[in-house]
Design a protein around this motif. Structure first.
Motif, short mmCIF file in Angstrom:
data_model
loop_
_atom_site.label_atom_id
_atom_site.label_comp_id
_atom_site.label_asym_id
_atom_site.label_seq_id
_atom_site.Cartn_x
_atom_site.Cartn_y
_atom_site.Cartn_z
N TYR A 1 1.10 -1.14 -0.06
CA TYR A 1 0.02 -0.18 0.02
C TYR A 1 0.89 1.22 0.14
CZ TYR A 1 1.20 -0.51 5.23
OH TYR A 1 1.62 -0.50 6.15
N CYS A 2 0.16 2.46 -0.36
CA CYS A 2 0.79 3.65 -0.09
C CYS A 2 -0.03 4.61 0.90
CB CYS A 2 0.98 4.49 -1.46
SG CYS A 2 1.59 5.90 -1.46
N LEU A 3 0.53 5.33 1.92
CA LEU A 3 -0.05 6.27 2.38
C LEU A 3 0.33 7.60 2.45
CD1 LEU A 3 0.46 4.14 6.06
CD2 LEU A 3 -1.90 4.21 4.68
N PHE A 4 -0.78 8.66 2.72
CA PHE A 4 -0.55 9.89 2.70
C PHE A 4 -1.45 10.61 3.54
CE2 PHE A 4 -2.66 9.33 -1.29
CZ PHE A 4 -3.49 10.24 -1.30
N THR A 5 -1.43 12.03 3.85
CA THR A 5 -2.48 12.61 4.52
C THR A 5 -2.83 14.01 3.74
OG1 THR A 5 -1.02 13.77 5.95
CG2 THR A 5 -1.61 11.68 6.74
N VAL A 6 -3.82 14.21 3.82
CA VAL A 6 -4.33 15.53 3.24
C VAL A 6 -5.12 16.45 4.38
CG1 VAL A 6 -6.12 16.40 1.66
CG2 VAL A 6 -4.99 14.11 1.13
N GLN A 7 -4.63 17.78 4.50
CA GLN A 7 -5.02 18.79 5.50
C GLN A 7 -5.97 19.69 4.77
OE1 GLN A 7 -1.71 20.12 7.62
NE2 GLN A 7 -1.28 18.11 8.87
N GLN A 8 -6.84 20.05 5.28
CA GLN A 8 -7.78 21.05 4.90
C GLN A 8 -8.53 21.73 6.10
OE1 GLN A 8 -11.82 20.37 2.90
NE2 GLN A 8 -10.92 21.52 1.20
N SER A 9 -8.28 23.29 6.23
CA SER A 9 -9.09 23.81 7.26
C SER A 9 -8.98 23.18 8.95
CB SER A 9 -10.69 24.01 6.83
OG SER A 9 -10.76 24.63 5.58
N GLY A 10 -7.67 22.84 9.09
CA GLY A 10 -7.53 22.22 10.47
C GLY A 10 -7.98 20.78 10.39
N THR A 11 -8.30 20.11 9.47
CA THR A 11 -8.58 18.48 9.48
C THR A 11 -7.84 18.07 8.74
OG1 THR A 11 -10.25 18.78 7.67
CG2 THR A 11 -11.12 19.17 9.77
N GLU A 12 -7.58 16.58 9.19
CA GLU A 12 -6.59 15.88 8.40
C GLU A 12 -7.40 14.55 8.18
OE1 GLU A 12 -2.16 15.16 9.39
OE2 GLU A 12 -3.32 13.74 10.27
N ALA A 13 -7.25 13.89 6.70
CA ALA A 13 -7.68 12.94 6.30
C ALA A 13 -6.63 12.05 5.73
CB ALA A 13 -8.43 12.97 5.01
N LYS A 14 -6.86 10.61 6.34
CA LYS A 14 -5.56 9.72 5.80
C LYS A 14 -6.10 8.97 4.69
CE LYS A 14 -6.13 7.34 9.88
NZ LYS A 14 -5.90 6.35 10.85
N VAL A 15 -5.15 8.70 3.82
CA VAL A 15 -5.59 7.92 2.39
C VAL A 15 -4.46 6.79 2.27
CG1 VAL A 15 -5.98 8.23 -0.05
CG2 VAL A 15 -6.32 10.28 1.55
N GLN A 16 -5.25 5.73 1.96
CA GLN A 16 -4.41 4.48 1.66
C GLN A 16 -4.54 3.89 0.22
OE1 GLN A 16 -3.60 1.48 4.56
NE2 GLN A 16 -4.05 -0.12 2.97
N ILE A 17 -3.66 3.83 -0.51
CA ILE A 17 -3.91 3.20 -1.78
C ILE A 17 -3.32 1.63 -1.89
CG2 ILE A 17 -3.28 3.17 -4.40
CD1 ILE A 17 -2.75 6.09 -4.06
#
Length: 324
Positions: free
Chosen positions: A79-95
């Motif tokens: 898998y590949c992991l990264f995070t996305v930040q927007q307006s003080g929130t953070e989403a984790k994403v996994q491919i």
């Protein structure tokens, strides 16, 4: 005879005037033919064990309106992991993982959109209930690449499906553009091996105390799970991955098992189960300087049960089969 001679002259003249089709025209025809063929996972991804899942991501193509990629994509073998930040929130994403119909048999999913070459994007209606959004890219041979987006902090909320969909679009474009890359494994690298073949299911079942243990194997061969037919039976998992150790220094201790340095970690988990994780490592190589870690994880029913005993026994079978 005159007519025959005239016909031969005409054929010769026509043949001389014909222009052979070569070069770009033939190349374009071949490309068009290839683009029309059903796309299997093997054609699209190549060798499963060496697939670099982060090559399916292009952080520069991620829509800025959905946030900024704060943690650069980093991968495991599956898998590949990264995070996305927007307006003080953070989403984790996994491919990833790459899955088949058996590994997603516990998930309900339906076609979301159909693509050229027989590809389909499916939306998950089961796993997403756990607090995230799950999408699958389904190839014509039934294998699927998973994309999962979830919130790093469960107390915060945003539309994680738009993050998952944007990531899936990038994955599709990378596959279509043939930008998939692979690890260059050394000859003795664990990533080259099918870890699930190291021990038979019957032996695993005997070590963890469950009859009729069955193997659930991911296509890469890096992730294996054995469990009995009963819902509450013990579960054994075997992983291989590159990178840093995952053990908790506050809960772990070192010991020797089958002559190998081993880290043993007893970990409490939610529900009436006890989990123990054993970890050993192999050094990297020039193209992949980080170490490879092999992990055995046992989960047994009962809050105070011994999970480390069966884990040590299983490690005693697996460790000797690893390269020295």
């Amino acid at each position: 005879m005159v007519r025959l001679f005239a016909a031969l002259i005409l054929l010769t003249l026509l043949a001389g005037c014909a222009t052979p089709v070569t070069g770009p025209a033939l190349a374009n025809d071949a490309a068009a033919s290839e683009a029309a063929e059903p796309l299997t996972s093997q054609r699209a991804l190549g060798d499963y064990p060496s697939l670099d899942y982060c090559s399916l991501m292009d952080q520069n193509a991620f829509p800025k309106r959905l946030g900024l990629i704060a943690v650069y994509p980093h991968g495991s073998y599956d898998y590949c992991l990264f995070t996305v930040q927007q307006s003080g929130t953070e989403a984790k994403v996994q491919i990833g993982n790459l899955e088949d119909q058996k590994t997603i048999s516990d998930a309900d999913h339906a076609v979301d959109r159909r693509l050229p070459q027989g590809l389909e994007v499916h939306r998950d209606t089961t796993r997403g209930k756990l607090g995230g959004c799950v999408r699958y890219l389904r190839f014509t041979d039934g294998l699927l690449i998973t994309v999962v987006a979830s919130m790093s902090d469960p107390q915060t909320s945003r539309d994680t499906c738009e993050v998952a969909d944007a990531t899936m679009d990038i994955v599709i474009n990378r596959v279509a553009a043939k930008k998939v890359r692979h690890y260059e494994f050394a000859a003795n690298a664990l990533g080259r091996r099918d870890m699930c073949d190291l021990v038979p299911a019957q032996l695993v079942g005997a070590k963890i105390g469950t009859a009729g243990a069955m193997l659930l194997k991911f296509p890469s061969g890096h992730v294996c799970q054995w469990a009995g037919p009963a819902r509450e039976s013990p579960v054994a998992r075997l992983y291989v991955a590159p990178g840093e150790s995952t053990y908790d220094p506050d809960r772990s201790k070192g010991e020797k098992i089958a002559g190998r340095d081993t880290t043993v970690t007893l970990t409490p988990i939610a529900g009436p189960r006890t989990r123990c994780q054993l970890e050993t490592s192999e050094p990297g190589w020039p193209q992949q300087p980080v170490a490879e870690f092999v992990l055995i994880e046992i989960a047994v029913p009962g809050a105070q049960k011994d999970a480390c005993g069966p884990a040590r026994e299983l490690a005693g079978e697996v460790w000797p089969k690893l390269p020295r």
